[in-house]
Design an enzyme around this catalytic site. Sequence first.
Site, short mmCIF file in Angstrom:
data_model
loop_
_atom_site.label_atom_id
_atom_site.label_comp_id
_atom_site.label_asym_id
_atom_site.label_seq_id
_atom_site.Cartn_x
_atom_site.Cartn_y
_atom_site.Cartn_z
N ASP A 147 0.86 -1.18 0.00
CA ASP A 147 0.00 0.00 0.00
C ASP A 147 0.90 1.23 0.00
OD1 ASP A 147 0.95 0.30 2.55
OD2 ASP A 147 -0.91 -0.23 3.53
N ASP B 114 -7.71 -7.40 0.11
CA ASP B 114 -6.84 -7.61 1.27
C ASP B 114 -7.62 -7.15 2.49
OD1 ASP B 114 -6.33 -4.58 0.77
OD2 ASP B 114 -5.44 -4.97 2.74
#
EC number: 2.4.2.29
Lengths: 387, 387
Positions: free
Chosen positions: B103, B282
Amino acid sequence: MQPNFLDLMPALAFDLLKTDDRSAARAGKITTDHGLIETPIFMPVGTIGSVKAVSQQQLKSEVDPHIILGNTYHLYLRPGMQTLEAAGGLHNFMNWDRPILTDSGGFQVFSLSGNRKINEEGVMFQSHIDGSRHLFTPEKVMDIERIIGADIMMAFDECPPANSEYKYALDSMNLTHRWLDRCFTHFNGTQDRYGHTQNLFPIVQGAVFHDLRKASCEYVSSKNATGNAIGGLSVGEPEPVMYEICQLCCESLPTEKPRYLMGVGTPWNILECIALGIDMFDCVMPTRNGRNAMLFTTKGVINIDNKKWEQDFSPIDDGLDSEFSHYYSKAYVRHLFKAGELLGLTIASVQNLAFYLWLVKEARKHILAGDFLSWKEEMIPILKTRL
Amino acid sequence: MQPNFLDLMPALAFDLLKTDDRSAARAGKITTDHGLIETPIFMPVGTIGSVKAVSQQQLKSEVDPHIILGNTYHLYLRPGMQTLEAAGGLHNFMNWDRPILTDSGGFQVFSLSGNRKINEEGVMFQSHIDGSRHLFTPEKVMDIERIIGADIMMAFDECPPANSEYKYALDSMNLTHRWLDRCFTHFNGTQDRYGHTQNLFPIVQGAVFHDLRKASCEYVSSKNATGNAIGGLSVGEPEPVMYEICQLCCESLPTEKPRYLMGVGTPWNILECIALGIDMFDCVMPTRNGRNAMLFTTKGVINIDNKKWEQDFSPIDDGLDSEFSHYYSKAYVRHLFKAGELLGLTIASVQNLAFYLWLVKEARKHILAGDFLSWKEEMIPILKTRL
């Protein structure tokens, strides 16, 4: 003294394969209904039905211990006897098909519980978890270890403090011997559980006093058990005293039975005591110290918290066969500890147990090869090295 | 607007194998330099270079995820860029040879760090560990993700609060779009690290406002990236709103690129969003909830702390192929949680991740078989069952 029912006790077999020419070190083989134990052996401590931070799969694939230990005191309190009995014993409960040895709970009663009261009958103590009151007697402990289903059960003993006076140690030893009679009587009057043979090992006490230790060895030997244990060492006495008492006990206990030194110790303690004739060891050190960032390796001891490992990308220990020891780097494990990641505790525990098992297996190889003593002298400075 | 250098970007390949007749669900295949990712996929979160409580060996043998996720914010703070660069990237550092997605750190900067200040340049924030001050700009985050060596890097975005007003959401989206231009410019002006192709996925924002989401999808799509992500959902809005926005975004984003819904969610969220056209997910839920004694199973959700499991010696989940799910019983795992044993956290995390991977792999099978929608309708009540 109670009658000796030992002829009724199904035997655990011990084959003494070799005794070292230049020391009292021995290589042997114990046969149990859950498989072979090659000695000298180290037994990982599975306190409450789990070797802390290590899965049963990791234990088998990375550490490969022939036997593990369970703590009677802890298992009695949690999950408790009803659950263990309903599970069909600890082997089933934790899904472990190799041998299990249980201590008698004596050591934990004296070290963990509050408000304990000892008398002839047994020990009344308070749970360290909820303060509830419980009574351990020799008979009750035999029942508990039967229900746990240990392959090797330990007799219920009193563990006198490290600095006991002679009089206290003498009285304590005599109490332990009377409890030993009651343990054997009750053990022999009860059945094996779950279809496998259970054995009872007596424990030598007597603190640091030679005459008491000798008397205790004689008393214990007279039980003609399938194996014998030495308790009350590594409880605060200096290392030379531990070795001295260990040697005296090994010389006094029968040759043809395995000798188990309880709760010992450092890697060098283990090699020294193998040289004195010990066959079996257990200790929380590899797992407990592992969880505190200390790694035992074939090159020496590592404090993995140390900044010096921050960018050391070499494997934790390339001297071991364990996959973990090669797979994870020092820098990575240090990072896991710094970041508080649980995987760090697992890797350190696995590494240390794999190292302890490697150490006793190497010792065995060298005993069989005939060069144990020179190998031990080479190893000890390495084991003590701080990397 | 910056020039589009995307022709220079080495491509991650996405093969769309099948789209469901009765929903927008898709089965596909992403090819990266670290191997294939079969979609729909769930990516376990390896926050700080470790999927919490799970070893890399367990991850491969028990869970078998095609890709895992690392958190840029956490990795930047610990072990830090110097160590990661010296290690040759996160793949080497943690010894993981499958794809990794990172991320952008945006979400953590907004949720974890103190005293953050946003302006056009980027975000100044304080570490949640030691209070030290750091600046994240789009360029800096690209450099960080390059050094981590992610196969899939995420663009740096602002994550507006769940309950943002229209004006705030609009300004925030526009800032995210300007940052996106800077991300792509910097990404295209820098090289892949460590010899494998790195990809950059842009992120759609726009809170719960349809026109903003639509505009953001158009802007993001214009980047012609190898994959596109939807951020800012599952941050407190009602489930129907999440689905509504997810559907709108799936309909607006290109068909021929993988769609990644960030940070979602429950097992039923995942099936519903697969039905809307999402390919990648996720979430910390399987590991975090696992550590809090919640087990996801093929029969429903278990609170393993509950007394009802005390003597239930059946396997955790006989519906999964994972060895752990069969090896350990409910009663044993309950005991581990009650006794505070670390192995309990590991077993629960492994079970939940194995379950999440099973779920997306089953979804894929049913998409390919053509009966996804009816299977999903059967599964959802089971997934929501409290056992």
